[in-house]
Motif scaffolding. Structure first.
Motif, PDB file in Angstrom:
ATOM      1  N   UNK A   1     -13.792  67.854  54.032  1.00 53.78           N
ATOM      2  CA  UNK A   1     -12.436  67.372  54.345  1.00 53.78           C
ATOM      3  C   UNK A   1     -12.267  65.903  53.976  1.00 53.78           C
ATOM      4  N   UNK A   2     -11.199  65.609  53.275  1.00 57.02           N
ATOM      5  CA  UNK A   2     -10.868  64.243  52.897  1.00 57.02           C
ATOM      6  C   UNK A   2      -9.724  63.763  53.781  1.00 57.02           C
ATOM      7  N   UNK A   3     -10.027  62.843  54.701  1.00 56.72           N
ATOM      8  CA  UNK A   3      -9.009  62.366  55.639  1.00 56.72           C
ATOM      9  C   UNK A   3      -7.832  61.727  54.929  1.00 56.72           C
ATOM     10  N   UNK A   4      -8.057  61.169  53.751  1.00 61.11           N
ATOM     11  CA  UNK A   4      -6.977  60.501  53.024  1.00 61.11           C
ATOM     12  C   UNK A   4      -5.896  61.485  52.589  1.00 61.11           C
ATOM     13  N   UNK A   5      -6.242  62.785  52.505  1.00 67.75           N
ATOM     14  CA  UNK A   5      -5.265  63.780  52.049  1.00 67.75           C
ATOM     15  C   UNK A   5      -4.432  64.350  53.180  1.00 67.75           C
ATOM     16  N   UNK A   6      -4.769  63.954  54.412  1.00 66.61           N
ATOM     17  CA  UNK A   6      -4.065  64.506  55.580  1.00 66.61           C
ATOM     18  C   UNK A   6      -3.121  63.469  56.165  1.00 66.61           C
ATOM     19  N   UNK A   7      -1.905  63.886  56.496  1.00 65.56           N
ATOM     20  CA  UNK A   7      -0.943  62.959  57.094  1.00 65.56           C
ATOM     21  C   UNK A   7      -0.250  63.599  58.292  1.00 65.56           C
ATOM     22  N   UNK A   8      -0.918  64.537  58.925  1.00 61.77           N
ATOM     23  CA  UNK A   8      -0.268  65.307  59.978  1.00 61.77           C
ATOM     24  C   UNK A   8      -0.480  64.807  61.383  1.00 61.77           C
ATOM     25  N   UNK A   9      -1.211  63.727  61.606  1.00 61.33           N
ATOM     26  CA  UNK A   9      -1.399  63.264  62.968  1.00 61.33           C
ATOM     27  C   UNK A   9      -2.722  62.570  63.165  1.00 61.33           C
ATOM     28  N   UNK A  10      -3.069  62.360  64.424  1.00 59.99           N
ATOM     29  CA  UNK A  10      -4.285  61.613  64.741  1.00 59.99           C
ATOM     30  C   UNK A  10      -5.556  62.408  64.465  1.00 59.99           C
ATOM     31  N   UNK A  11      -5.491  63.732  64.652  1.00 60.54           N
ATOM     32  CA  UNK A  11      -6.641  64.578  64.390  1.00 60.54           C
ATOM     33  C   UNK A  11      -6.232  65.653  63.387  1.00 60.54           C
ATOM     34  N   UNK A  12      -7.202  66.296  62.786  1.00 60.61           N
ATOM     35  CA  UNK A  12      -6.943  67.311  61.786  1.00 60.61           C
ATOM     36  C   UNK A  12      -6.882  68.696  62.419  1.00 60.61           C
ATOM     37  N   UNK A  13      -5.698  69.286  62.604  1.00 61.31           N
ATOM     38  CA  UNK A  13      -5.615  70.641  63.146  1.00 61.31           C
ATOM     39  C   UNK A  13      -5.929  71.666  62.054  1.00 61.31           C
ATOM     40  N   UNK A  14      -6.617  72.723  62.442  1.00 56.59           N
ATOM     41  CA  UNK A  14      -6.961  73.778  61.488  1.00 56.59           C
ATOM     42  C   UNK A  14      -5.919  74.885  61.516  1.00 56.59           C
ATOM     43  N   UNK A  15      -5.472  75.231  62.720  1.00 56.69           N
ATOM     44  CA  UNK A  15      -4.408  76.232  62.799  1.00 56.69           C
ATOM     45  C   UNK A  15      -3.632  76.042  64.090  1.00 56.69           C
ATOM     46  N   UNK A  16      -2.530  76.764  64.189  1.00 53.73           N
ATOM     47  CA  UNK A  16      -1.689  76.717  65.382  1.00 53.73           C
ATOM     48  C   UNK A  16      -1.519  78.121  65.916  1.00 53.73           C
ATOM     49  N   UNK A  17      -1.592  78.256  67.240  1.00 50.84           N
ATOM     50  CA  UNK A  17      -1.355  79.547  67.891  1.00 50.84           C
ATOM     51  C   UNK A  17      -0.181  79.369  68.842  1.00 50.84           C
ATOM     52  N   UNK A  18       0.854  80.184  68.671  1.00 48.54           N
ATOM     53  CA  UNK A  18       2.037  80.021  69.494  1.00 48.54           C
ATOM     54  C   UNK A  18       2.822  81.306  69.643  1.00 48.54           C
ATOM     55  N   UNK A  19       3.849  81.250  70.483  1.00 49.70           N
ATOM     56  CA  UNK A  19       4.688  82.427  70.746  1.00 49.70           C
ATOM     57  C   UNK A  19       6.134  82.126  70.363  1.00 49.70           C
ATOM     58  N   UNK A  20       6.844  83.168  69.926  1.00 50.14           N
ATOM     59  CA  UNK A  20       8.259  83.070  69.594  1.00 50.14           C
ATOM     60  C   UNK A  20       8.963  84.336  70.084  1.00 50.14           C
ATOM     61  N   UNK A  21      10.283  84.255  70.125  1.00 54.00           N
ATOM     62  CA  UNK A  21      11.092  85.424  70.482  1.00 54.00           C
ATOM     63  C   UNK A  21      12.406  85.350  69.732  1.00 54.00           C
TER      64      UNK A  21
END
Length: 778
Positions: free
Chosen positions: A99-119
């Motif tokens: 992983x190259x931190x310079x290529x990430x701009x999404x926040x303080x830590x690098x998330x790999x995936x998101x798990x959530x609910x919708x309706x």
């Protein structure tokens, strides 16, 4: 017969009670039934995209994945759930490759995936979304709420890949929080009980000493001042994320059994932050407890703000009516104070919760001083209680505000030197000070003990807030915006830093009444004297907040005074206490204007009421149009780098950019780290020192605030610790050691003693109040 008469005479109330009964029966029925637990099989997804199933586990590999960021990789649909509070739980393994931190701009830590609910149908009823999965973790959970009457039949759980890293999801579980059924039932019961008491009082079914018009007025002001909180989302003010993080940290401490936290262990990516040692947080336990029992974090905050507005309105009204003995004037003063432009702007645009909390108690302090200095009253300890409670309330809210209280209390004492040094009054003032110190010793002692800590707020101590002062053109603002920030030396794009048109009129009415009554017998009355001192102080706070006041010159006059005043940060903060002074002098002015000129009395009230409502209405409209809003449901939504505007309690010399990744360092190849965990402020690290002669050192990702201890987890043997690179804790491991070391923050014994003193003082005050109440009843 009497019941039938009540029913016939109050049909609308009977209909209301009937509706409430039906709702309570519905909530009561929901208390029963089996707990809902849905164990989702990763293989049974209704939709797959660039992921595989291996041994019953869902796998996503970066090397095999060419999809973009936030693409749904797996979806489980048509999940049916009843109304209530639920948790999404996930067990997984996650990691990054190359992983190259310079290529990430999404926040303080690098998330790999998101798990959530919708309706698709319960868009408004579904509160909460999901959580991110980060490298180095193996379990996470997130609450969500279904706030509806009927069941949700189309809930979908989605796994969204972020484009980086590898993840293997072993378990996905949706489980119901059964205790929230009871929270929901008793919340509904409490709300209905409160409504019924108010309805019965207004309809003379319940007799009370309170004026019905005043009850309606206080409730109306509370609702009107809380309109921005009756919203699906939370309006994000300048300091809001900082205070939300404080509330979340208190809640996590309560869950872990640590009620009096001194260090926020999860802040700054788990490095820790010392806010509780320097920023009082007693009242934040209210929203924290609401969050702990099951309410969403932003809902807990919204309820808290409504309670603050109600408390401010009620306390200011009671304080004023005790002084002026006129319910209508007291309500007018409370109305102007609660809806003052400065207060609303600080509450919703700036989000300065500590300052807003302190404004609850300013009227109580003014009333307390009036009580002690009034020659018309026999002085007893009971007369000191409002002052003690008021000062304690401010001390437990905002330390900058207690500085204002000290400045103006000293000035008042000097203005009334002869009264101050009367032996009896001086004795009661001294007793009040001692009781305040003892009551708040649990905070004062750790605060003083930590003042020499090398943190940002103890910087160079140079007073330089003159440039933050406001211009006279801003002071009588009628229309003010629900946006902006503090812009030094400029007016454009600045949020409301104004006393407001209504209170300026109120000060003018006081000046008129003062001038007309100067040569009459009224000048000897305590009410007249109170109007004079609060009017003078109100004008002084306006002058103090202006850019022309030479604050920065104090650097050349007294370094000690400059160092203390530098902690105020902004000169316009004087307007917080100035707003209270203006409201009190307005009531005093109206009190005498009513006898002097009824036209001026009537027209000024109409003008102030109209200006206040119009100003607040315009402010709300602009706030809704141009504000940032967010749904902060749980701790997972909290920004743990939200340290306030100036990072006041950050250790000097630390680089926060180096804290975005957690890394354990060793000073020698002879030292091996075998395990590591950090939960609830307790860090455990397994280490083995293969050396035979020298100490070796391990540096853990926790900031070295004085007070941390390191000891063997089994024997309790203590190890020497010091500050390492970037002020992180460095533990000295003896030669040949092989075991587990615990590192945690330990309070000093004198701090515990101070807590006992505060508790005993509180009990003594409660017992004294009960005895006095029994004597009064007898």
């Amino acid at each position: 017969m009497k019941i039938k008469q009540v029913i016939r005479g109050h049909r609308s109330i009977v209909i209301l009670f009937g509706f409430e009964l039906l709702v309570l029966i519905w909530a009561f029925c929901l208390l029963f039934g089996e707990r809902t637990v849905i164990d989702i099989n990763p293989e049974n997804a209704d939709y797959f995209n660039s992921c595989t199933i291996n041994d019953g586990k869902l796998q996503i590999n970066q090397s095999e994945n060419e999809v973009g960021i936030d693409i749904v990789s797996a979806e489980y649909t048509n999940i049916k759930l009843k109304p209530g509070r639920y948790n999404i739980e996930a067990v997984y393994s996650a990691g990054l490759e190359g992983f190259d931190a310079a290529s990430w701009s999404g926040g303080n830590e690098m998330p790999i995936c998101n798990i959530g609910v919708t309706s698709g149908t319960f868009i408004q009823q579904l509160v909460g979304s999901g959580f991110n999965i980060y490298t180095g973790t193996s379990y996470n959970s997130e609450p969500f709420w279904i706030n509806s009457i009927t069941s949700c039949k189309d809930l979908a759980l989605k796994v969204s890949y972020k484009g980086y890293g590898n993840i293997t999801i072993e378990k996905l579980i949706i489980s119901e929080s059964v205790y929230f059924r009871y929270v929901r039932f008793f919340t509904i019961f409490f709300i209905f009980t409160l409504i019924n008491i108010i309805v019965c009082i207004l309809n003379n079914i319940i007799k009370t000493a309170f004026d019905k018009k005043i009850i309606i007025g206080i409730m109306a002001v509370t609702v009107f001042s809380s309109l921005p909180m009756i919203y699906r989302y939370l309006i994000v003010g300048h300091d809001l994320t900082f205070h939300i993080a404080r509330i979340a940290e208190i809640a996590e401490g309560i869950k872990a059994g640590n009620w009096l936290i001194k260090i926020q262990p999860d802040m700054i990516n788990g490095y820790g932050y010392a806010t509780p040692l320097f920023y009082p947080q007693l009242f934040l336990y209210i929203p924290a407890l609401l969050y702990v029992i099951g309410f969403p974090l932003h809902t807990s905050y919204q309820i808290f703000i409504v309670l603050i507005n109600f408390g401010t309105c009620l306390i200011s009204y009671v304080s004023l009516v005790k002084i002026c003995k006129n319910k209508n004037l007291a309500f007018i003063g409370s109305f102007l104070y609660v809806l003052a432009p400065y207060r609303l702007s600080e509450l919703y645009v700036a989000g300065r919760l500590g300052e807003i909390l302190s404004m609850i108690f300013f009227p109580l302090i003014i009333y307390g001083i009036y009580n002690i200095y009034s020659e018309e009253k026999v002085l007893t300890f009971k007369k000191c209680i409002p002052l003690i409670l008021g000062v304690s309330g401010v001390m437990q809210s905002h330390l900058v505000s207690i500085l204002f209280v000290g400045i103006f209390a000293i000035m008042y004492a000097l203005f009334n030197l002869r009264k101050t040094f009367k032996p009896e009054r001086l004795c009661y003032l001294a007793v009040s000070v001692m009781v305040v110190i003892m009551l708040n010793a649990w905070f004062i002692v750790p605060f003083i003990d930590s003042m020499d800590m090398d943190i940002m707020v103890n910087g160079d101590g140079i007073l330089r807030f003159q440039g933050s002062g406001v211009y006279p053109i801003q002071m009588p603002a009628l229309f003010y915006f629900g946006r902006g920030t503090n812009v030094p030396m400029l007016v454009s794009d600045e949020f409301c830093l104004s006393m407001g048109a209504a209170l300026i009129i109120g000060i003018a009415v006081w000046l008129y009444a003062h001038y007309k009554s100067l040569n009459s017998e009224k000048r000897n009355e305590s009410m007249f004297a109170l109007g004079n001192i609060t009017g003078i102080f109100a004008i002084m706070t306006i002058v103090f907040s202006l850019w022309i006041f030479p604050w920065d010159e104090i650097n050349n006059i007294s370094r000690t005074i400059a160092v203390w005043l530098a902690k105020v940060e902004f000169s316009w903060r004087f307007l917080s206490v100035g707003t209270a002074f203006a409201a009190f002098c307005t009531v005093s002015g109206l009190y005498y204007a009513k006898e002097l000129n009824k036209k001026i009395y009537s027209y000024s009230i109409i003008a102030m009421a109209a200006f206040t409502i119009i100003s607040a209405g315009f402010f709300y409209a602009d706030l809704a149009f141009d504000s940032n809003a967010a749904q902060i449901c749980s701790k997972n939504d909290v920004d743990d780098f939200a340290l306030g505007v100036t990072n006041d309690y950050q250790l000097a010399g630390t680089d926060l950019d180096m804290c975005k990744n957690k890394q354990i360092d060793v000073t020698s190849d002879l030292l091996t780290v075998t395990s590591y965990s950090s939960v609830g402020g307790k860090t455990e690290i397994g280490v083995m020192n293969a050396g035979t002669e020298a100490f070796e050192k391990v540096i853990i990702p926790v900031f070295y605030y004085p007070g941390y201890k390191a000891y063997d987890s089994d024997t309790g043997e203590q190890f020497y610790i010091e500050a390492g690179a970037n002020k992180k804790i460095m533990v000295n491991v003896p030669a040949g050691y092989n075991g587990k070391i615990t590192v945690r923050y330990v309070e000093k014994g004198v701090w515990r003693l101070a807590e006992i003193v505060s508790l005993l003082t509180l009990l003594a005050l409660v017992i004294t109040a009960c005895i006095n109440n029994r004597k009064k009843t007898a």
